[in-house]
Design a protein around this motif. Structure first.
Motif, mmCIF file in Angstrom:
data_model
loop_
_atom_site.group_PDB
_atom_site.id
_atom_site.type_symbol
_atom_site.label_atom_id
_atom_site.label_comp_id
_atom_site.label_asym_id
_atom_site.label_seq_id
_atom_site.Cartn_x
_atom_site.Cartn_y
_atom_site.Cartn_z
ATOM 1 N N LYS A 1 15.739 -5.493 68.377
ATOM 2 C CA LYS A 1 16.889 -6.386 68.230
ATOM 3 C C LYS A 1 17.012 -7.025 66.849
ATOM 4 O O LYS A 1 17.993 -7.723 66.585
ATOM 5 N N THR A 2 16.029 -6.799 65.968
ATOM 6 C CA THR A 2 16.053 -7.448 64.657
ATOM 7 C C THR A 2 15.719 -6.450 63.563
ATOM 8 O O THR A 2 14.748 -5.696 63.677
ATOM 9 N N VAL A 3 16.533 -6.462 62.512
ATOM 10 C CA VAL A 3 16.249 -5.710 61.287
ATOM 11 C C VAL A 3 16.125 -6.729 60.155
ATOM 12 O O VAL A 3 17.026 -7.542 59.943
ATOM 13 N N ASN A 4 15.010 -6.707 59.460
ATOM 14 C CA ASN A 4 14.821 -7.583 58.310
ATOM 15 C C ASN A 4 15.104 -6.827 57.023
ATOM 16 O O ASN A 4 15.017 -5.599 56.982
ATOM 17 N N GLY A 5 15.398 -7.575 55.959
ATOM 18 C CA GLY A 5 15.626 -6.875 54.705
ATOM 19 C C GLY A 5 16.177 -7.767 53.612
ATOM 20 O O GLY A 5 16.240 -8.989 53.738
ATOM 21 N N PHE A 6 16.564 -7.109 52.543
ATOM 22 C CA PHE A 6 17.171 -7.739 51.384
ATOM 23 C C PHE A 6 18.656 -7.367 51.321
ATOM 24 O O PHE A 6 19.094 -6.397 51.957
ATOM 25 N N THR A 7 19.386 -8.127 50.526
ATOM 26 C CA THR A 7 20.808 -7.849 50.294
ATOM 27 C C THR A 7 21.072 -7.361 48.879
ATOM 28 O O THR A 7 22.108 -6.752 48.625
ATOM 29 N N GLY A 8 20.154 -7.675 47.949
ATOM 30 C CA GLY A 8 20.463 -7.518 46.542
ATOM 31 C C GLY A 8 21.399 -8.630 46.081
ATOM 32 O O GLY A 8 21.887 -9.441 46.876
ATOM 33 N N SER A 9 21.643 -8.664 44.780
ATOM 34 C CA SER A 9 22.543 -9.679 44.227
ATOM 35 C C SER A 9 23.096 -9.196 42.897
ATOM 36 O O SER A 9 22.341 -8.796 42.010
ATOM 37 N N SER A 10 24.407 -9.288 42.760
ATOM 38 C CA SER A 10 25.045 -8.916 41.492
ATOM 39 C C SER A 10 24.998 -10.058 40.485
ATOM 40 O O SER A 10 25.378 -9.863 39.321
ATOM 41 N N ILE A 11 24.535 -11.246 40.918
ATOM 42 C CA ILE A 11 24.585 -12.416 40.035
ATOM 43 C C ILE A 11 23.215 -13.034 39.789
ATOM 44 O O ILE A 11 23.118 -14.096 39.163
ATOM 45 N N TRP A 12 22.145 -12.394 40.255
ATOM 46 C CA TRP A 12 20.820 -12.958 40.031
ATOM 47 C C TRP A 12 20.523 -13.103 38.539
ATOM 48 O O TRP A 12 19.877 -14.064 38.120
ATOM 49 N N HIS A 13 21.007 -12.175 37.734
ATOM 50 C CA HIS A 13 20.725 -12.251 36.291
ATOM 51 C C HIS A 13 21.383 -13.461 35.641
ATOM 52 O O HIS A 13 21.080 -13.786 34.487
ATOM 53 N N LEU A 14 22.243 -14.158 36.374
ATOM 54 C CA LEU A 14 22.916 -15.349 35.847
ATOM 55 C C LEU A 14 22.191 -16.632 36.241
ATOM 56 O O LEU A 14 22.745 -17.732 36.092
ATOM 57 N N ILE A 15 20.951 -16.513 36.728
ATOM 58 C CA ILE A 15 20.262 -17.664 37.299
ATOM 59 C C ILE A 15 20.070 -18.773 36.269
ATOM 60 O O ILE A 15 20.103 -19.954 36.601
ATOM 61 N N GLY B 1 17.988 -10.132 59.466
ATOM 62 C CA GLY B 1 17.298 -11.273 58.898
ATOM 63 C C GLY B 1 17.082 -11.079 57.408
ATOM 64 O O GLY B 1 16.213 -10.299 57.004
ATOM 65 N N LEU B 2 17.869 -11.784 56.584
ATOM 66 C CA LEU B 2 17.655 -11.745 55.140
ATOM 67 C C LEU B 2 16.360 -12.462 54.811
ATOM 68 O O LEU B 2 16.170 -13.624 55.202
ATOM 69 N N GLU B 3 15.476 -11.803 54.093
ATOM 70 C CA GLU B 3 14.293 -12.468 53.579
ATOM 71 C C GLU B 3 14.703 -13.223 52.316
ATOM 72 O O GLU B 3 14.923 -12.628 51.264
ATOM 73 N N VAL B 4 14.872 -14.519 52.466
ATOM 74 C CA VAL B 4 15.316 -15.367 51.353
ATOM 75 C C VAL B 4 14.274 -15.280 50.251
ATOM 76 O O VAL B 4 13.105 -15.604 50.450
ATOM 77 N N HIS B 5 14.714 -14.872 49.048
ATOM 78 C CA HIS B 5 13.765 -14.319 48.088
ATOM 79 C C HIS B 5 14.448 -14.271 46.730
ATOM 80 O O HIS B 5 15.619 -13.890 46.621
ATOM 81 N N PRO B 6 13.793 -14.657 45.646
ATOM 82 C CA PRO B 6 14.385 -14.472 44.324
ATOM 83 C C PRO B 6 14.835 -13.019 44.116
ATOM 84 O O PRO B 6 14.149 -12.080 44.512
ATOM 85 N N GLY B 7 15.999 -12.864 43.533
ATOM 86 C CA GLY B 7 16.583 -11.540 43.372
ATOM 87 C C GLY B 7 17.614 -11.205 44.431
ATOM 88 O O GLY B 7 18.296 -10.187 44.335
ATOM 89 N N GLU B 8 17.727 -12.092 45.465
ATOM 90 C CA GLU B 8 18.701 -11.876 46.539
ATOM 91 C C GLU B 8 19.870 -12.846 46.386
ATOM 92 O O GLU B 8 19.806 -13.823 45.645
ATOM 93 N N ILE B 9 20.933 -12.597 47.141
ATOM 94 C CA ILE B 9 22.090 -13.479 47.092
ATOM 95 C C ILE B 9 21.737 -14.855 47.627
ATOM 96 O O ILE B 9 22.315 -15.860 47.222
ATOM 97 N N GLY B 10 20.745 -14.932 48.526
ATOM 98 C CA GLY B 10 20.214 -16.197 48.998
ATOM 99 C C GLY B 10 18.741 -16.277 48.639
ATOM 100 O O GLY B 10 17.959 -15.451 49.094
ATOM 101 N N PHE B 11 18.356 -17.267 47.822
ATOM 102 C CA PHE B 11 16.967 -17.332 47.359
ATOM 103 C C PHE B 11 16.338 -18.709 47.558
ATOM 104 O O PHE B 11 15.136 -18.873 47.363
ATOM 105 N N ASP B 12 17.158 -19.711 47.925
ATOM 106 C CA ASP B 12 16.641 -21.032 48.254
ATOM 107 C C ASP B 12 17.563 -21.627 49.313
ATOM 108 O O ASP B 12 18.412 -20.907 49.877
ATOM 109 N N ILE B 13 17.435 -22.904 49.611
ATOM 110 C CA ILE B 13 18.208 -23.481 50.709
ATOM 111 C C ILE B 13 19.707 -23.477 50.404
ATOM 112 O O ILE B 13 20.519 -23.035 51.237
#
Length: 331
Positions: free
Chosen positions: A125-139, A176-188
């Motif tokens: 019932k659950t798939v975990n993973g990353f999304t990637g991010s087109s804007i991480w380089h703008l951090i 389930g997005l693993e909230v993680h630097p380099g993803e579209i969601g990386f902190d709260i």
């Protein structure tokens, strides 16, 4: 009984799955979280071969191991990322193809849709993973970044992931997005904006991993409290901040395992994460799923670390009280 303790197989994909099953049982794990690489779980085979998923189930059952989730971090990363030569090393050949970014993205999107379909066939019932991010380089905001560029990044995420989430919804599977630097969601706050971008649709939540938060200076417990209904899976992984006046949290382009880094991953219980407080927070939000060890300690033997981590997780977990401690004082 406490929550089941599972082992994420991503860092063990150099081993055949059956060999890892044997090790995991010897280490004391209750189950596995199968990575969609190596021979552990191959999405294309799950889709094309009607016996593939049942054979995977039979293999785990042979070693008395449960299965609650699969994870496809590597392909998910290519959905929103700015594709370059780094991605060739992490993607299946049939997803990478000729490396043309538009084609890679298109094939990655289809593979993530198929991951939901494969999960349904596997009865997961659950798939975990990353999304990637087109804007991480703008951090780091220099040259100054117009708000419109950040807005466009979240809109692109929504445009690319909503059709994927449509398939997840059809299949009755959550992501389930693993909230993680380099993803579209990386902190709260970026995770909150990620939910807003897709209208908080129920199929999309988080694979909570405290190790990616603590080195950023974020309290992992606060993440659980902020998203009480979106904790779809939990990774047990530790990290240690080792700032010495020479290094910083950006890590100086120094690889994991090098003692000059300002932070690094640690085996569970050997870093700075307060796991007892995490268990209390998970109890408060009524999370009853597995505690899945993701073992990434470059300075420790992985067999020793994985066994120790299984013992640690079983020991640190506890059920919430079903009585008020002062109830006995009344009439």
């Amino acid at each position: 009984m406490g929550r089941p303790v599972t082992l994420f197989t991503g860092q063990w994909a150099d081993l055949p799955l059956e060999e890892l099953c044997r090790k995991a049982r010897e280490f004391g794990y209750d189950g596995l979280e199968l990575a969609c690489w190596g021979d552990h779980f191959e999405v294309d085979k799950a889709i094309s071969d009607d016996t593939y998923c049942s054979r995977k189930r039979e293999l785990l059952e042979k070693y008395d191991l449960q299965l609650f989730a699969i994870s496809n971090h590597l392909v998910g990363q290519a959905v929103c990322d700015n594709i370059d030569e780094r991605h060739q090393a992490i993607l299946p050949e049939y997803v990478w193809g000729d490396g043309n970014p538009a084609g890679v993205r298109e094939r990655a999107i289809e593979e993530m849709k198929n991951t939901a379909r494969a999960a349904r066939k596997l009865n997961v019932k659950t798939v975990n993973g990353f999304t990637g991010s087109s804007i991480w380089h703008l951090i780091y905001d220099f040259p100054p970044t117009p708000a419109s560029m950040i807005d466009a990044g979240y809109q692109l995420f929504a445009d690319l992931w909503n059709p994927i989430m449509d398939v997840f919804g059809e299949c009755g599977v959550k992501f389930g997005l693993e909230v993680h630097p380099g993803e579209i969601g990386f902190d709260i706050y970026s995770a909150e904006r990620t939910l807003q971008a897709i209208d908080r649709r129920e199929e999309f939540g988080f694979n909570f991993d405290p190790s990616h938060l603590i080195w950023q200076g974020i309290d992992p417990v606060e993440f659980i409290r902020y998203f009480p209904d979106r904790i779809y899976h939990v990774h047990m992984k530790d990290a240690s901040v080792t700032l010495n006046g020479r290094s910083g949290i950006l890590a100086s382009h120094i690889r994991f395992g090098d003692p000059r880094r300002g932070w690094d991953f640690r085996s569970v219980g050997r870093g700075g994460v307060r796991f007892e407080e995490i268990i209390r927070a998970l109890n408060a939000v009524k999370y009853n799923g597995p505690l899945s060890v993701e073992w990434e300690d470059s300075g420790m033997n992985r067999d020793q670390g994985a066994k120790e981590a299984a013992d640690f997780c079983h020991n640190v977990d506890f059920q919430p009280s079903d009585v008020d401690f002062d109830a006995a004082f009344g009439d």
